[in-house]
Design a protein around this motif. Structure first.
Motif, mmCIF file in Angstrom:
data_model
loop_
_atom_site.group_PDB
_atom_site.id
_atom_site.type_symbol
_atom_site.label_atom_id
_atom_site.label_comp_id
_atom_site.label_asym_id
_atom_site.label_seq_id
_atom_site.Cartn_x
_atom_site.Cartn_y
_atom_site.Cartn_z
ATOM 1 N N CYS A 200 0.832 -1.213 0.000
ATOM 2 C CA CYS A 200 0.000 0.000 0.000
ATOM 3 C C CYS A 200 0.864 1.258 0.000
ATOM 4 C CB CYS A 200 -0.922 0.001 1.215
ATOM 5 S SG CYS A 200 -2.254 -1.212 1.154
ATOM 6 N N LEU A 201 1.986 1.195 0.734
ATOM 7 C CA LEU A 201 2.924 2.315 0.736
ATOM 8 C C LEU A 201 3.434 2.591 -0.671
ATOM 9 C CD1 LEU A 201 5.102 1.571 3.877
ATOM 10 C CD2 LEU A 201 4.149 3.782 3.333
ATOM 11 N N ALA A 202 3.856 1.529 -1.354
ATOM 12 C CA ALA A 202 4.410 1.688 -2.696
ATOM 13 C C ALA A 202 3.364 2.206 -3.675
ATOM 14 C CB ALA A 202 4.988 0.355 -3.173
ATOM 15 N N LEU A 203 2.153 1.669 -3.604
ATOM 16 C CA LEU A 203 1.096 2.106 -4.520
ATOM 17 C C LEU A 203 0.678 3.543 -4.226
ATOM 18 C CD1 LEU A 203 -1.114 -1.127 -4.651
ATOM 19 C CD2 LEU A 203 0.297 -0.171 -6.490
ATOM 20 N N GLY A 204 0.494 3.878 -2.958
ATOM 21 C CA GLY A 204 0.121 5.237 -2.601
ATOM 22 C C GLY A 204 1.197 6.235 -2.965
ATOM 23 N N GLY A 205 2.458 5.806 -2.856
ATOM 24 C CA GLY A 205 3.564 6.691 -3.180
ATOM 25 C C GLY A 205 3.621 7.070 -4.642
ATOM 26 N N GLU A 206 2.984 6.296 -5.523
ATOM 27 C CA GLU A 206 2.985 6.609 -6.952
ATOM 28 C C GLU A 206 2.305 7.935 -7.254
ATOM 29 O OE1 GLU A 206 4.488 5.100 -9.377
ATOM 30 O OE2 GLU A 206 5.260 3.447 -8.162
ATOM 31 N N THR A 207 1.430 8.381 -6.360
ATOM 32 C CA THR A 207 0.777 9.682 -6.566
ATOM 33 C C THR A 207 1.014 10.662 -5.424
ATOM 34 O OG1 THR A 207 -1.284 8.835 -5.583
ATOM 35 C CG2 THR A 207 -1.061 8.694 -7.983
ATOM 36 N N ALA A 208 1.455 10.174 -4.255
ATOM 37 C CA ALA A 208 1.613 11.069 -3.102
ATOM 38 C C ALA A 208 3.040 11.112 -2.578
ATOM 39 C CB ALA A 208 0.679 10.621 -1.969
ATOM 40 N N GLY A 209 3.966 10.407 -3.220
ATOM 41 C CA GLY A 209 5.332 10.350 -2.726
ATOM 42 C C GLY A 209 6.156 11.562 -3.127
ATOM 43 N N ALA A 210 7.454 11.493 -2.855
ATOM 44 C CA ALA A 210 8.382 12.573 -3.232
ATOM 45 C C ALA A 210 8.780 12.368 -4.688
ATOM 46 C CB ALA A 210 9.600 12.547 -2.311
ATOM 47 N N LEU A 211 7.836 12.627 -5.568
ATOM 48 C CA LEU A 211 7.977 12.313 -6.989
ATOM 49 C C LEU A 211 8.876 13.317 -7.698
ATOM 50 C CD1 LEU A 211 4.187 11.650 -7.644
ATOM 51 C CD2 LEU A 211 5.961 9.934 -7.306
ATOM 52 N N PRO A 212 9.429 12.927 -8.851
ATOM 53 C CA PRO A 212 10.112 13.912 -9.681
ATOM 54 C C PRO A 212 9.185 15.078 -10.028
ATOM 55 C CG PRO A 212 10.569 11.692 -10.467
ATOM 56 C CD PRO A 212 9.511 11.566 -9.398
ATOM 57 N N PRO B 108 8.295 -4.688 -1.908
ATOM 58 C CA PRO B 108 7.486 -3.742 -2.687
ATOM 59 C C PRO B 108 8.085 -2.340 -2.774
ATOM 60 C CG PRO B 108 6.114 -4.961 -1.140
ATOM 61 C CD PRO B 108 7.533 -5.228 -0.768
ATOM 62 N N LEU B 109 8.991 -2.008 -1.873
ATOM 63 C CA LEU B 109 9.538 -0.653 -1.838
ATOM 64 C C LEU B 109 10.715 -0.464 -2.792
ATOM 65 C CD1 LEU B 109 9.505 -0.168 2.038
ATOM 66 C CD2 LEU B 109 7.812 0.660 0.385
ATOM 67 N N LEU B 110 11.213 -1.555 -3.375
ATOM 68 C CA LEU B 110 12.408 -1.458 -4.202
ATOM 69 C C LEU B 110 12.204 -0.557 -5.413
ATOM 70 C CD1 LEU B 110 13.800 -5.110 -4.161
ATOM 71 C CD2 LEU B 110 14.408 -3.180 -2.718
ATOM 72 N N LEU B 111 11.052 -0.654 -6.034
ATOM 73 C CA LEU B 111 10.771 0.126 -7.238
ATOM 74 C C LEU B 111 9.797 1.272 -6.976
ATOM 75 C CD1 LEU B 111 10.490 -2.770 -9.857
ATOM 76 C CD2 LEU B 111 12.447 -1.301 -9.386
ATOM 77 N N ALA B 112 9.473 1.499 -5.714
ATOM 78 C CA ALA B 112 8.567 2.606 -5.374
ATOM 79 C C ALA B 112 9.297 3.935 -5.540
ATOM 80 C CB ALA B 112 8.082 2.458 -3.934
ATOM 81 N N PRO B 113 8.564 5.021 -5.752
ATOM 82 C CA PRO B 113 9.214 6.336 -5.790
ATOM 83 C C PRO B 113 9.762 6.696 -4.410
ATOM 84 C CG PRO B 113 6.828 6.573 -5.768
ATOM 85 C CD PRO B 113 7.113 5.114 -5.930
ATOM 86 N N PRO B 114 10.657 7.667 -4.316
ATOM 87 C CA PRO B 114 11.142 8.087 -2.998
ATOM 88 C C PRO B 114 9.978 8.505 -2.108
ATOM 89 C CG PRO B 114 12.461 9.075 -4.734
ATOM 90 C CD PRO B 114 11.291 8.429 -5.404
ATOM 91 N N SER C 133 5.017 10.475 11.565
ATOM 92 C CA SER C 133 5.192 11.920 11.737
ATOM 93 C C SER C 133 5.534 12.706 10.483
ATOM 94 C CB SER C 133 6.296 12.163 12.788
ATOM 95 O OG SER C 133 7.525 11.635 12.337
ATOM 96 N N VAL C 134 5.709 12.054 9.332
ATOM 97 C CA VAL C 134 6.127 12.763 8.121
ATOM 98 C C VAL C 134 5.216 12.377 6.967
ATOM 99 C CG1 VAL C 134 8.044 13.199 6.530
ATOM 100 C CG2 VAL C 134 8.517 12.726 8.924
ATOM 101 N N LEU C 135 4.891 13.356 6.137
ATOM 102 C CA LEU C 135 4.087 13.075 4.947
ATOM 103 C C LEU C 135 4.934 12.377 3.888
ATOM 104 C CD1 LEU C 135 1.972 16.323 4.426
ATOM 105 C CD2 LEU C 135 1.245 14.148 5.398
ATOM 106 N N PRO C 136 4.324 11.553 3.049
ATOM 107 C CA PRO C 136 5.106 10.823 2.035
ATOM 108 C C PRO C 136 5.775 11.731 1.012
ATOM 109 C CG PRO C 136 2.743 10.530 1.697
ATOM 110 C CD PRO C 136 2.909 11.171 3.025
ATOM 111 N N SER C 137 5.278 12.952 0.829
ATOM 112 C CA SER C 137 5.908 13.886 -0.105
ATOM 113 C C SER C 137 7.174 14.507 0.475
ATOM 114 C CB SER C 137 4.928 15.003 -0.477
ATOM 115 O OG SER C 137 4.642 15.808 0.663
ATOM 116 N N GLY C 138 7.349 14.415 1.793
ATOM 117 C CA GLY C 138 8.485 15.028 2.450
ATOM 118 C C GLY C 138 8.312 16.501 2.742
ATOM 119 N N GLY C 139 7.184 17.073 2.346
ATOM 120 C CA GLY C 139 6.953 18.493 2.544
ATOM 121 C C GLY C 139 6.126 18.771 3.785
ATOM 122 N N PRO C 140 5.945 20.061 4.104
ATOM 123 C CA PRO C 140 5.123 20.419 5.264
ATOM 124 C C PRO C 140 3.660 20.069 5.022
ATOM 125 C CG PRO C 140 5.734 22.387 4.019
ATOM 126 C CD PRO C 140 6.498 21.252 3.416
#
Length: 461
Positions: A20-32, A90-96, A418-425
């Motif tokens: 779920c982390l990897a899939l959610g990160g595809e749209t909410a992670g620290a993407l390019p 699952p995290l190997l190919l996930a976005p940061p 304590s931190v959002l997946p985007s890494g931002g505030p």
């Protein structure tokens, strides 16, 4: 009524969490930058809910796994390492996730490859699309990392030729190598310290912070900690000093490990003066050789004063902000000095705490080092959730009581949220979505528990 916890169920539950982390990160992670979505968009919102749903599942799997680990017949270390590999897959190919630091690593490696002074200039000096990926705060800031890590980043830059996907994957592999070193070293270090190897692996290597920040976030702390832990395994003090110094030339806090190298020599019967001279000579020689090979010079010494983020929530920074606001309200000219004063007080307090740990408490060197690194993380001018890992592995391996491990687990469990997946505030809307994702996971877990409970109660009746 207590029910047995099946190791395979914990493995599957944690796998569901990281998936779920990897899939959610595809749209909410620290993407390019080119792939970033507006936080208010439906896809980004769904991704944020999915990430926090996965984080709570992972924490639940980890806590459930702690029950058999603390039982009379704990799983073998090999079985726990298999669980760790399953959760990480699952995290190997996930976005940061949870930070954009990995983009800074890649840009700094490209700067070294291009023979730019990475300590005098920020990634903006590099220019181009890679510099655009770095968080705005750090684009004009020199690297705070040592020459060993920058040499690794430069080599990776040469191999990937500046291609972002390959660079991100390569940096994650570097972090995974550090995690693998930690996982391999922990059981042996625990045996040396008189602790249970399985309990050490559970609290140290399988900790959610490792998966969220060292694997998913690809932080260079993994390299620092991996090399540093391996240094504690050898019987040769000079080699230990060399490895600790190499770890410190990735990230500076590891230099405290030299105190443990000296202490272990003294415990083995060597005179304190001889132990100190031997360790200092090995550290100095390693520093000179590594810096010469990396070709980055000694600018990393001055770069240790890298400014902290304005959004930083370290204890001393928070107290400084409150003090500054009060002084501004009173119209005092001392208001601008409030945050620096609290930072200085925190550093002094950390130094005093470290001195007490080593000189008065009579702890084992490994445990003393873990507490010292924890004090540096807690009292320093900046803190991030992964900083808790600096001392965590050593505490996991050498903590003298179960209660210490329980308190450490509680703290790290909170930090994992304590931190959002985007890494931002975070804004209010994002906090609501994150809480909703976590709450949904709690509901699902409760329903699954009730479904498991019903047949057992029916049979008992």
């Amino acid at each position: 009524m207590a029910f047995p916890v099946d190791l395979r169920r914990c493995q599957i539950l944690g796998l569901a969490g990281t998936a779920c982390l990897a899939l959610g990160g595809e749209t909410a992670g620290a993407l390019p930058v080119a792939d970033l979505l507006h936080p208010a968009s439906a896809r980004a919102a769904l991704g944020l809910v999915g990430v926090y749903f996965g984080v709570v599942l992972l924490i639940a799997a980890w806590l459930l796994l702690g029950r058999p680990v603390r039982g009379p017949r704990p799983p073998a270390p090999g079985s726990l390492l298999l669980v760790l590999a399953t959760w990480a897959a699952p995290l190997l190919l996930a976005p940061p996730l949870f930070s954009r630091d990995v983009y800074s690593y890649l840009a700094q490696g490209a700067m070294v490859e291009a023979h730019l002074d990475v300590y005098a200039h920020g990634p903006s000096q590099l220019g181009g699309p890679l510099a655009d990926e770095v968080a705005p705060l750090w684009r004009h800031t020199g690297a705070p990392y040592g020459p060993v890590f920058l040499a690794v980043a430069a080599a990776l830059s040469g191999l990937t030729r500046g291609e972002l996907p390959a660079g991100l994957f390569g940096m994650r592999l570097v972090a995974l190598a550090g995690v693998a070193l930690m996982a391999a070293a922990l059981p042996r270090l625990a045996r040396h310290s008189g602790a249970d190897p399985s309990a050490a692996l559970w609290l140290g290597a399988l900790n959610p912070l490792v998966l969220l920040h060292l694997v998913a976030g690809a932080h260079n702390d993994a390299v620092m900690l991996g090399v540093g832990l391996v240094s504690a395994l050898g019987r040769w003090p000079v080699l230990g000093a060399v490895l600790v110094t190499l770890a410190a030339l990735v990230k500076a806090p590891a230099v405290l490990g030299l105190a443990a190298v000296v202490a272990l020599q003294v415990r083995a019967g060597r005179s304190p003066a001889k132990a100190l001279v031997t360790t200092t000579a090995a550290a100095a020689g390693t520093t000179a050789a590594a810096t010469a090979v990396a070709g980055t010079g000694y600018g990393w010494v001055g770069a240790l004063n890298t400014p902290v983020s304005p959004q930083n929530w370290a204890l001393t920074t928070l107290l400084g902000r409150v003090t500054r606001a009060l002084l501004e309200h009173l119209g005092s000219d001392l208001a601008p000095l409030a945050v620096p004063a609290w930072h200085a007080l925190g550093i002094v307090t950390a130094v005093i705490a470290i001195a007490l740990i080593w000189l008065r408490l009579r702890l084992s060197p490994v445990y003393a080092l873990g507490l010292s690194l924890a004090a540096v993380a807690a009292l320093g001018p900046a803190i991030r959730p992964w900083y808790a890992l600096w001392g965590l592995f050593l505490i996991a391996a050498a903590a003298p009581s179960t209660s210490v491990r329980h308190r450490t687990a509680a703290v790290t469990g909170v930090l994992a949220l304590s931190v959002l997946p985007s890494g931002g505030p975070a804004d209010t809307g994002q906090l609501v979505l994150a809480v909703s994702g976590g709450a949904l996971a709690v509901v699902v877990l409760w329903q699954a528990h009730q479904a498991q409970l019903a047949p057992a109660l029916g049979g008992a009746a």
